[in-house]
Design a protein around this motif. Structure first.
Motif, PDB file in Angstrom:
ATOM      1  N   GLY A 170       0.759  -1.243   0.000  1.00 39.21           N
ATOM      2  CA  GLY A 170       0.000   0.000   0.000  1.00 39.21           C
ATOM      3  C   GLY A 170       0.787   1.289   0.000  1.00 39.21           C
ATOM      4  N   ILE A 171       2.114   1.194   0.010  1.00 37.74           N
ATOM      5  CA  ILE A 171       2.928   2.408   0.010  1.00 37.74           C
ATOM      6  C   ILE A 171       3.981   2.324  -1.081  1.00 37.74           C
ATOM      7  N   ASP A 172       4.569   3.460  -1.379  1.00 33.93           N
ATOM      8  CA  ASP A 172       5.693   3.498  -2.322  1.00 33.93           C
ATOM      9  C   ASP A 172       6.685   4.509  -1.780  1.00 33.93           C
ATOM     10  N   ALA A 173       7.907   4.065  -1.568  1.00 33.36           N
ATOM     11  CA  ALA A 173       8.966   4.932  -1.046  1.00 33.36           C
ATOM     12  C   ALA A 173       9.886   5.358  -2.185  1.00 33.36           C
ATOM     13  N   PRO A 174      10.522   6.519  -2.051  1.00 37.22           N
ATOM     14  CA  PRO A 174      11.489   6.930  -3.071  1.00 37.22           C
ATOM     15  C   PRO A 174      12.550   5.842  -3.281  1.00 37.22           C
ATOM     16  N   GLU A 175      12.996   5.714  -4.519  1.00 39.89           N
ATOM     17  CA  GLU A 175      14.024   4.735  -4.867  1.00 39.89           C
ATOM     18  C   GLU A 175      15.369   5.137  -4.268  1.00 39.89           C
ATOM     19  N   SER A 176      16.239   4.166  -4.067  1.00 35.48           N
ATOM     20  CA  SER A 176      17.542   4.422  -3.445  1.00 35.48           C
ATOM     21  C   SER A 176      18.337   5.501  -4.161  1.00 35.48           C
ATOM     22  N   SER A 177      18.246   5.549  -5.486  1.00 35.93           N
ATOM     23  CA  SER A 177      19.004   6.534  -6.264  1.00 35.93           C
ATOM     24  C   SER A 177      18.265   7.855  -6.445  1.00 35.93           C
ATOM     25  N   GLN A 178      17.054   7.935  -5.927  1.00 34.39           N
ATOM     26  CA  GLN A 178      16.212   9.108  -6.159  1.00 34.39           C
ATOM     27  C   GLN A 178      16.631  10.299  -5.300  1.00 34.39           C
ATOM     28  N   LEU A 179      16.540  11.478  -5.907  1.00 36.45           N
ATOM     29  CA  LEU A 179      16.868  12.723  -5.219  1.00 36.45           C
ATOM     30  C   LEU A 179      15.599  13.544  -4.999  1.00 36.45           C
ATOM     31  N   CYS A 180      15.558  14.267  -3.895  1.00 34.24           N
ATOM     32  CA  CYS A 180      14.479  15.206  -3.611  1.00 34.24           C
ATOM     33  C   CYS A 180      15.133  16.521  -3.216  1.00 34.24           C
ATOM     34  N   ARG A 181      14.349  17.586  -3.174  1.00 33.26           N
ATOM     35  CA  ARG A 181      14.842  18.875  -2.697  1.00 33.26           C
ATOM     36  C   ARG A 181      14.261  19.138  -1.328  1.00 33.26           C
ATOM     37  N   GLY A 182      15.130  19.516  -0.406  1.00 32.00           N
ATOM     38  CA  GLY A 182      14.677  19.854   0.935  1.00 32.00           C
ATOM     39  C   GLY A 182      14.093  21.253   0.968  1.00 32.00           C
ATOM     40  N   ASN A 183      13.681  21.699   2.146  1.00 28.80           N
ATOM     41  CA  ASN A 183      13.102  23.041   2.272  1.00 28.80           C
ATOM     42  C   ASN A 183      14.130  24.134   1.999  1.00 28.80           C
ATOM     43  N   ASN A 184      15.410  23.754   1.940  1.00 29.27           N
ATOM     44  CA  ASN A 184      16.484  24.695   1.605  1.00 29.27           C
ATOM     45  C   ASN A 184      16.819  24.663   0.114  1.00 29.27           C
ATOM     46  N   SER A 185      16.040  23.932  -0.666  1.00 27.24           N
ATOM     47  CA  SER A 185      16.195  23.748  -2.118  1.00 27.24           C
ATOM     48  C   SER A 185      17.408  22.917  -2.509  1.00 27.24           C
ATOM     49  N   LEU A 186      18.131  22.357  -1.536  1.00 24.41           N
ATOM     50  CA  LEU A 186      19.272  21.502  -1.853  1.00 24.41           C
ATOM     51  C   LEU A 186      18.811  20.064  -2.084  1.00 24.41           C
ATOM     52  N   LEU A 187      19.452  19.400  -3.053  1.00 24.93           N
ATOM     53  CA  LEU A 187      19.140  18.003  -3.333  1.00 24.93           C
ATOM     54  C   LEU A 187      19.669  17.107  -2.224  1.00 24.93           C
ATOM     55  N   TYR A 188      18.895  16.087  -1.905  1.00 26.52           N
ATOM     56  CA  TYR A 188      19.363  15.054  -0.971  1.00 26.52           C
ATOM     57  C   TYR A 188      18.828  13.704  -1.455  1.00 26.52           C
ATOM     58  N   ARG A 189      19.445  12.640  -1.019  1.00 22.58           N
ATOM     59  CA  ARG A 189      19.061  11.289  -1.436  1.00 22.58           C
ATOM     60  C   ARG A 189      17.886  10.819  -0.584  1.00 22.58           C
ATOM     61  N   CYS A 190      16.676  11.164  -1.028  1.00 18.22           N
ATOM     62  CA  CYS A 190      15.484  10.870  -0.227  1.00 18.22           C
ATOM     63  C   CYS A 190      15.217   9.372  -0.112  1.00 18.22           C
ATOM     64  N   GLY A 191      15.563   8.593  -1.136  1.00 24.31           N
ATOM     65  CA  GLY A 191      15.383   7.147  -1.044  1.00 24.31           C
ATOM     66  C   GLY A 191      16.304   6.535  -0.007  1.00 24.31           C
ATOM     67  N   ALA A 192      17.553   6.966  -0.004  1.00 22.16           N
ATOM     68  CA  ALA A 192      18.509   6.473   0.989  1.00 22.16           C
ATOM     69  C   ALA A 192      18.102   6.923   2.390  1.00 22.16           C
ATOM     70  N   LYS A 193      17.598   8.157   2.503  1.00 14.96           N
ATOM     71  CA  LYS A 193      17.153   8.666   3.804  1.00 14.96           C
ATOM     72  C   LYS A 193      16.012   7.809   4.348  1.00 14.96           C
ATOM     73  N   THR A 194      15.069   7.450   3.498  1.00 17.22           N
ATOM     74  CA  THR A 194      13.948   6.611   3.927  1.00 17.22           C
ATOM     75  C   THR A 194      14.446   5.271   4.447  1.00 17.22           C
ATOM     76  N   ALA A 195      15.329   4.619   3.693  1.00 19.36           N
ATOM     77  CA  ALA A 195      15.865   3.315   4.113  1.00 19.36           C
ATOM     78  C   ALA A 195      16.610   3.438   5.437  1.00 19.36           C
ATOM     79  N   ASN A 196      17.420   4.479   5.585  1.00 19.62           N
ATOM     80  CA  ASN A 196      18.179   4.665   6.825  1.00 19.62           C
ATOM     81  C   ASN A 196      17.270   4.930   8.016  1.00 19.62           C
TER      82      ASN A 196
END
Length: 181
Positions: free
Chosen positions: A53-79
């Motif tokens: 029932g859920i879908d998490a960002p992929e390990s290689s996927q990048l997102c932008r934080g509230n500071n507009s900087l890219l971060y590895r959101c998939g890796a963050k979710t797994a960690n």
């Protein structure tokens, strides 16, 4: 007729292995310590489990934080999932199998539904195609509070995978327009 002591030991050992090493109980539950594969996939006793029932960002996927900087959101979710579970035992109730042969299941640790925990934390998305909206309220709460991916911009994981499957690169597929679904 005299019993062979070696046969008795072998039989007792086999019976003990069957009774004590089986990870699926009579109720179909899969229980044990989990290894995190990615933000929505784990493994217990060699069984790959995809969270239902859920879908998490992929390990290689990048997102932008509230500071507009890219971060590895998939890796963050797994960690974060790994840290939340720590060494506590997981209990998973199988729902189905996916096209990759993984068991699809709802899983919990300490009575907490992992799908709900991930979505409520802004670390994963309710996937209405499968969940029929079960985690929609948790997602709205995360969005309203600006938690996780909701603090910045992202591409939903299913759109990211579609882009990658069409030959896109992680950087280009991660940051389309910065709009929310």
């Amino acid at each position: 007729m005299e019993a062979d002591p070696l046969k008795a030991v072998v039989l007792a050992t086999l019976l003990a292995l069957v009774l004590f090493s089986h990870d699926v109980s009579a109720t179909g539950l899969i229980e044990g310590q989990a290894s995190i594969i990615d933000g929505d996939t784990l493994e217990i006793h060699g069984t790959r489990i995809r969270l239902w029932g859920i879908d998490a960002p992929e390990s290689s996927q990048l997102c932008r934080g509230n500071n507009s900087l890219l971060y590895r959101c998939g890796a963050k979710t797994a960690n974060e999932l790994d840290a939340f579970i720590a060494t506590r035992p997981i209990s998973c109730e199988p729902v189905s199998r996916d096209v990759y042969g993984r068991t699809v299941a709802t899983c919990s640790v300490g009575g907490v539904d992992l799908g709900d925990w991930l979505v409520r934390g802004g670390l994963a998305f309710d996937w209405p195609r499968y969940s029929k909206g079960k985690y929609d309220a948790a997602q709205r709460e995360a969005d309203h509070a600006g938690r996780g991916v909701w603090a910045g911009s992202y591409v939903v994981p299913w759109a990211y995978r579609a882009c990658i499957n069409q030959g896109g690169r992680p950087e280009g597929c991660s940051d389309h327009s910065g709009t929310k679904p």
